[in-house]
Enzyme design. Structure first.
Site, PDB file in Angstrom:
ATOM      1  CE  LYS A   1      41.651  36.222  52.065  1.00  0.00           C
ATOM      2  NZ  LYS A   1      40.569  36.259  51.524  1.00  0.00           N
TER       3      LYS A   1
ATOM      4  CG  MET B   1      64.331  46.260  43.919  1.00  0.00           C
ATOM      5  SD  MET B   1      65.577  45.227  43.275  1.00  0.00           S
ATOM      6  CE  MET B   1      64.995  45.628  41.687  1.00  0.00           C
TER       7      MET B   1
ATOM      8  NE  ARG C   1      37.173  34.339  44.437  1.00  0.00           N
ATOM      9  CZ  ARG C   1      37.832  34.993  45.441  1.00  0.00           C
ATOM     10  NH1 ARG C   1      38.454  36.191  45.323  1.00  0.00           N
ATOM     11  NH2 ARG C   1      37.688  34.468  46.516  1.00  0.00           N
TER      12      ARG C   1
ATOM     13  CE1 TYR D   1      69.275  53.847  40.669  1.00  0.00           C
ATOM     14  CE2 TYR D   1      67.368  53.494  42.137  1.00  0.00           C
ATOM     15  CZ  TYR D   1      68.727  53.162  41.694  1.00  0.00           C
ATOM     16  OH  TYR D   1      69.311  52.172  41.968  1.00  0.00           O
TER      17      TYR D   1
HETATM   18  C1  LIG Z   1      39.473  36.385  52.340  1.00  0.00           C
HETATM   19  C2  LIG Z   1      38.086  35.834  52.512  1.00  0.00           C
HETATM   20  C3  LIG Z   1      37.448  35.905  53.749  1.00  0.00           C
HETATM   21  C4  LIG Z   1      37.736  36.990  54.655  1.00  0.00           C
HETATM   22  O1  LIG Z   1      37.386  38.415  54.230  1.00  0.00           O
HETATM   23  P1  LIG Z   1      37.680  39.635  55.037  1.00  0.00           P
HETATM   24  O2  LIG Z   1      36.722  40.667  54.465  1.00  0.00           O
HETATM   25  O3  LIG Z   1      38.894  39.628  55.389  1.00  0.00           O
HETATM   26  O4  LIG Z   1      36.768  39.203  56.564  1.00  0.00           O
HETATM   27  C5  LIG Z   1      36.496  35.084  53.947  1.00  0.00           C
HETATM   28  N1  LIG Z   1      36.102  34.364  53.050  1.00  0.00           N
HETATM   29  C6  LIG Z   1      36.686  33.985  51.936  1.00  0.00           C
HETATM   30  C7  LIG Z   1      36.086  32.916  50.940  1.00  0.00           C
HETATM   31  C8  LIG Z   1      38.047  34.814  51.911  1.00  0.00           C
HETATM   32  O5  LIG Z   1      38.585  34.276  50.514  1.00  0.00           O
END
Ligand SMILES: *Cc1c(COP(=O)(O)O)cnc(C)c1O
Length: 413
Positions: free
Chosen positions: A45, A344, A143, A270
């Site tokens: 992700k 920036m 969640r 700045y």
């Molecule tokens: C991000 C995530 C993981 C991985 O987590 P790490 O701590 O980076 O290994 C596993 N499961 C879900 C649902 C996640 O969102």
């Protein structure tokens, strides 16, 4: 053309290098902690935690990952468009409008509610294709997820739906490092698994461990673990190491654009809030907060010791003693402080104490990974040699003639 010139012509004067052999090493090292019956889902992700999702996915799959995990439909689609056919779990519920595309791309869906399940069933029937789903159980993160009592009746019903294959059941730990809370979540998840077993409901992939969980609770690896952090070379906070050695795949590099001399008393940047103490040389680099450089996320201190830590850090930063990310550059391995406010897209470093620093010289910087600008080029290397690049425009270019270092658009990406 010389490699550095070629790279700069295509990538511009700043890029992130990712060492493929480090990612391979980390994946194999994590796999080495698992039983042969436990699969490894590589979490890619957020653009593979900043590393560039498509190539990271290919490397992890070739090194032995069995599943990939992303959060959004767009992330899943990017991988499919790159020709990746491995199973991909979308670890978040989708909105109903997104379901047809996700099913068409054969992405595994997360079901977190009865209404979500019904929407998936309807979308699968419309598409005339089977939807693969993992049920997500709420065990304490608050969640997304089904209440534990909902799981068995819904799973039993869904097993009779023709368009839906219930392939998995999972949960996510809120704070794997807080043992008592994690233990309560694990127990809650185990109770759901026992109920399913008692009702003879078989679900192939049951999983709850992320990186911290997999280090802390080997007995909870179950059918699959979902690892992110460890694969990118970092240990989660407060987790045991279990003899694991990880390699850091990440280098953020830029080239000096401009150098000039300044005298004592000169205000810099700045606001002019940095005042030069004695005559020195300043170098300008094409990196700023728009790239994610020198950004530090601050969350509200949760208790007094958090607050004390935060105050100490702030006071040290005020005194110019902060050792945090974005406060220094490394020129030929030597530290050069970032001075004045980070702009920036441009920043200033003090190189007065170094001999022979030149315009065009390559320097290294720290950069928080998931917040690294998505438009910074990613340059994939193998044993230090670049072989693939994602440009600012998101195009992947491969080196076809290593002797000439000529990058050409890579077919299929
Ligand atoms: C991000 C995530 C993981 C991985 O987590 P790490 O701590 O980076 O290994 C596993 N499961 C879900 C649902 C996640 O969102």
């Amino acid at each position: 053309m010389e490699l550095l010139a070629q790279l700069t012509r295509l990538a511009g004067p700043r890029w992130i290098e990712i060492e493929a052999t480090a990612l391979e090493h980390n994946l194999r090292a994590v796999k080495g902690l698992l039983q042969p019956s436990t699969r490894l889902l590589a979490v890619i992700k957020a653009d593979a935690y900043g590393a560039g999702a498509v190539e990271a996915a290919r490397i992890f799959l070739a090194a032995g990952a069995e599943y990939l995990g992303v959060t959004t439909l767009a992330e899943g689609r990017e991988l499919r468009q790159a020709g990746i056919t491995a199973p991909i779990l979308l670890m978040s519920p989708l909105l109903p409008e997104e379901l047809p595309s996700a099913i068409e791309q054969d992405l595994t869906l997360t079901v977190s509610s009865r209404s979500g399940a019904e929407a998936v069933g309807a979308a699968a029937a419309m598409a005339g294709r089977q939807a693969r789903v993992h049920l997500k159980v709420e065990t304490g993160l608050q969640r997304t997820g089904l209440e534990p009592a909902e799981v068995v009746p819904l799973a039993r019903e869904m097993l009779a739906w023709p368009g839906v294959a219930v392939e998995g059941l999972y949960s996510h730990l809120a704070e794997a490092a807080r043992p008592a809370a994690a233990r309560r979540q694990l127990e809650c998840f185990m109770r759901v698994l026992q109920e399913l077993a008692a009702q003879q409901i078989t679900i192939p992939f049951k999983h709850i461990c992320n990186s911290t969980g997999l280090l802390l609770h080997p007995e909870m690896h179950l059918d699959l673990v979902r690892a992110g952090t460890l694969l990118y070379g970092q240990f989660p906070y407060q987790a045991p190491r279990r003899g694991l050695t990880l390699k850091d795949p990440w280098r953020f590099k830029t080239r000096i654009l401009f150098i000039h001399e300044v005298g004592p008393g000169t205000p810099v940047g700045y606001g002019g809030d940095y005042i030069v103490k004695k005559a020195t040389r300043l170098a300008v680099i094409p990196v700023g907060y728009a790239d994610g450089f020198a950004l530090t996320p601050v969350s509200r201190p949760k208790n007094l010791s958090d607050l004390a830590r935060y105050l100490v850090k702030t006071v040290l930063a005020y005194l110019g003693r902060g050792g945090g990310e974005g406060t220094a550059a490394y020129v030929a391995g030597q530290r050069a402080p970032v001075v004045g406010r980070v702009g920036m897209q441009l920043s200033i470093i003090d190189v007065g104490h170094m001999a022979g620093v030149k315009v065009g010289q390559v320097i290294e910087l720290d950069l928080r990974r998931p917040t690294a600008g998505s438009r910074l080029p990613r340059v994939y290397c193998r044993a230090g040699r670049p072989y693939l690049m994602r440009t600012t425009a998101g195009e992947w270019l491969a080196v076809v003639r290593p002797d000439r270092q000529n990058f050409v658009p890579q077919a299929g990406i």
